[in-house]
Motif scaffolding. Sequence first.
Motif, PDB file in Angstrom:
ATOM      1  N   GLY A  57       1.094   1.715  -3.772  1.00  0.00           N
ATOM      2  CA  GLY A  57      -0.085   2.563  -3.923  1.00  0.00           C
ATOM      3  C   GLY A  57       0.305   4.020  -3.703  1.00  0.00           C
ATOM      4  O   GLY A  57      -0.182   4.921  -4.377  1.00  0.00           O
ATOM      5  N   ILE A 110      -4.769   6.437  -0.266  1.00  0.00           N
ATOM      6  CA  ILE A 110      -4.979   5.064  -0.714  1.00  0.00           C
ATOM      7  C   ILE A 110      -6.303   4.501  -0.203  1.00  0.00           C
ATOM      8  O   ILE A 110      -6.616   3.338  -0.445  1.00  0.00           O
ATOM      9  N   ASP A 126       0.843  -1.197   0.000  1.00  0.00           N
ATOM     10  CA  ASP A 126       0.000   0.000   0.000  1.00  0.00           C
ATOM     11  C   ASP A 126       0.879   1.247   0.000  1.00  0.00           C
ATOM     12  O   ASP A 126       0.699   2.162  -0.794  1.00  0.00           O
ATOM     13  N   ALA A 185      -2.490   0.214   7.019  1.00  0.00           N
ATOM     14  CA  ALA A 185      -1.923   0.063   5.678  1.00  0.00           C
ATOM     15  C   ALA A 185      -0.872  -1.044   5.682  1.00  0.00           C
ATOM     16  O   ALA A 185      -0.243  -1.323   6.700  1.00  0.00           O
ATOM     17  N   ASP A 186      -0.682  -1.636   4.505  1.00  0.00           N
ATOM     18  CA  ASP A 186       0.397  -2.602   4.308  1.00  0.00           C
ATOM     19  C   ASP A 186       1.638  -1.802   3.917  1.00  0.00           C
ATOM     20  O   ASP A 186       1.684  -1.207   2.844  1.00  0.00           O
ATOM     21  N   VAL A 211      -7.499   4.160   3.012  1.00  0.00           N
ATOM     22  CA  VAL A 211      -7.530   3.379   4.250  1.00  0.00           C
ATOM     23  C   VAL A 211      -8.226   4.143   5.383  1.00  0.00           C
ATOM     24  O   VAL A 211      -8.760   3.553   6.315  1.00  0.00           O
ATOM     25  N   ALA A 228      -6.010   1.113  -8.660  1.00  0.00           N
ATOM     26  CA  ALA A 228      -6.139   2.055  -7.542  1.00  0.00           C
ATOM     27  C   ALA A 228      -5.973   3.480  -8.053  1.00  0.00           C
ATOM     28  O   ALA A 228      -5.472   3.690  -9.136  1.00  0.00           O
TER      29      ALA A 228
END
Lengths: 369, 479, 101
Positions: free
Chosen positions: B107, B333, B5, B27-28, B335, B478
């Motif tokens: 992202g 992104i 992410d 988030a990742d 989240v 995205a």
Amino acid sequence: MESEYAIIGGGVVGLSVAFGLIGLGRRVAVFDEGDGAFRASRGNFGLVWVQSKGLDQPAYARWSRKSAAAWKPFADELFRETGIDPALRQDGGYSIHMSEAALAATLADYERLQSRLGGERPFDVLGHNALKREEPHIGPKVAGAILHHQDGHVNPLKVLRALAGAVRRKGAGVRVNSAIRSVRPGRGGFEIESVDGTVHFAEKVVLCAGLGAPALAGALGFKAPVRPQQGQVLITEKIDRFMNRPTDCIRQVDEGGIQIGASKREVGLDDRETLATTAQLARDAVDVFPALARVNLVRSWAALRIMSPDGIPIYQQSKTHPGAFFVTCHSGITLAAAHARFLPLWITGDEQAPDLSVFSEARFDVRAA
Amino acid sequence: MTRADIVIVGAGPAGMAAASVAADLGADVLVLDEQAGPGGQIYRSIEFSDALRAGILGEDYAAGGILAREFAGKSVRFERAATVWRVDPDGVIAYSRANRAHRVRAGHVILATGAQERPVPLPGWTLPGIMTAGAAQIMLKSAAIAPRDAVLAGSGPLLYLLADQLIRAGVPPRALIETQTVRNHLAAARHLPGAVVGWRAIAKGMALLRGIRAAGVERFTACREIRLIGEESATGDARVAGIAFVCGTVERRIACSTVLLHQGVVPNTQITRSLRLDHVWDDAQRCFRPVLDAWGASSNPRISVAGDGASIGGAKAAEAAGRLAALDAALRIGVIDRDRRDRGAGPLQRLRGRELAVRPFLDALYAPPLQILQPVDETIVCRCEEVTAGAIRGYAKLGCVGPNQTKAFGRCGMGPCQGRFCGLTVTEILAMETGLPHGQVGAYRIRAPIKPVTLGEIASLAGEDETDAAGTPPQNAAT
Amino acid sequence: MFERLDPSGGRPVVFSFDGARVTGRQGESLAAALLAEGFAVLRHTPVSAQPRGAFCMMGACFECLVEIDGRTVQACMVAVRDGLVVNRLGPLADRAPGDNS
């Protein structure tokens, strides 16, 4: 500032022409854009190359060879004028082939051209083992090469620097940061207007503006059917002597880095390099010279070079505006000597002028018979 | 190619703080740092600091330990010794780890690559034995190695911090050769209100100066015409043997075998330049920096910059900027929502404001002197290609109007450091020669690879999927 | 000259530099270890063979270049380890004629 000749474009083409005209005793002014311009001269690979030129147009092949033969005296003259040695080496160059079939096909093309040109064969075919004796680092995947004895290479940045210095030293007016807005006939000659509004008057004008030419060409009666072609170049760290002669895609520059190129992409006015192209160029280079796998890439850049519809130079005198000339080509380095020595004779209408009618824009008028 | 992410480049204070916030928001996160551990340069080797180093390096360094422990406890992918060499505008990042090339699609990207030392071009500065003040600090932090009898030359708070650290280490410097003049003090006085807000920084600085005086270290101020003198060693190689300078009306020379140069730090803009983000010339900080909004977002909506790589502000400001950038990235992104982002922002913005308040005062007080902005002709400016200031002035007379043309004229900026240590000087010289403003003179065009990488590694990426033959990536679903 | 503040601290690590046996400490960079052992000059420049040594210690200046395993690397970015074989980069040998540097 007024002059007899105004050269629009201060890259290798414009400066070579300027250098030659000054050598004929003419008063010359050169106009060049700023630091952010596209500048095809950034994409110069540095080859002085004839083997692949004009395979379907012998006049272009002859013109390239004439230029290559004139390069040594040209380099010597630049050195005498400026103390800058362009590092010209003309010991021959290779086209590398990864299969027997590719080698045979190229050889057939070269032989066909040679029979039209006549004279002795200036190239040899080297199989893998013969090539390895010449280039010990050549890799096992390479089937062979054609070594053309008239090919060579030069340091294009030193050429540019030497030309810039020589042109100034010999008294030409050089305006930098001077993108040109328009060139119009006026006062018996031409009025050249810069984007900052200043107007220069010259009796004659030579358009050497690369990708900037189309915007100015129409008003002078030229078609200027050129388009940008992106070429990406890689350069490595400096290493010990690795290659004895250049290939069409890989050469060792005089300062020691390995330069790799030959990508061709039609992407409009986009001079951004891509990872995919960089990776492909790297893979191709490592296929030819496996020892390059451990060598560091230090820079990669892309430049927009100029392509005419058939890839051959255009030299055109305006039919509607006498005194205006259009000069464009893809191989500015190879042809620099010709542009300095022979093209100015054509521009000034000297009786020794070469016949360049083959290079006129009229060839693009051809309609289906 | 892997995915994340948010990819954060750099694990200094801005990067660690950004990663911690982004991970907490769900988030990742992937963090890449080229060093062996987190901390950047200011908190270098923070994971391994022992009592000896803690005693020498001071409490500001120790504060980094808190941040590093917070970072270590978060659910974040952290790749050490990962050298990023390419960032594409669409968020694809290529990096090298253990001689292998990798790619990741982000992202959102937060660049937290920090600062570098401003180049200090003085005659003789390329002699072995001459390093930066930052280099000495890195040796202290990462290896508990210190120079004996070093001369510190230049200006800036880091010079005093280093002198203090060397005194505590039992190897006080031989002398401080400082360049700030009365004019600098007067210029700085105009920014006193900001200095008052940042009084803690000023107080720390004064305490350092008291300690330096108490240790008996000689200080020379308003020094001019500084030159580094070399001599041949037993092996026939030149190395530094002394430093010559003028202080007041007196010409002096101090013999020494180590000189540490410093004239402040400047944002590392290699990646931001390679992305063709908008930059602006900052006259107060005398450097280029990327154009960013209050959250650190750049002219590319997928790329943010936080910390000293955005503009010089120090570790605490960098931490706050990292957290702000992470909040904004998390919104971008998808989240978190806008309310959540804005709720977290107030205290961080205030903290950053307080930390940055003292900067105009410091920037004026320790502004780089003319002798390094306009080095004398004999001075090497491009260390890699050995191009002198005089040569560059010559190019200007031949019509060279910007740094990119100096590459064409004389290989200036074409060496392995890719203009990091010559770029600003070239801009200064050309601005003087052409009379054009710095912003118009511009900077080197930077392209990938922004760090050298072997042809073999790059070749291994040829033909990978995710890009078509023309090198155009597929449209990212995205935003 | 550089000295170790804690002569007994850190596990010794033995590597070679241009054939010479050098002892460093676990966790430090090759550049730091070489500086501690007095190697101020690491290479000579390809342009004019000027002597150079480590300068920034953070991977930005590319002065501390050495050769490991056939690759040019920055000594400040490599951690010392037992048995590491490091060589200097020599000056460029036999460059092409015509170069006027």
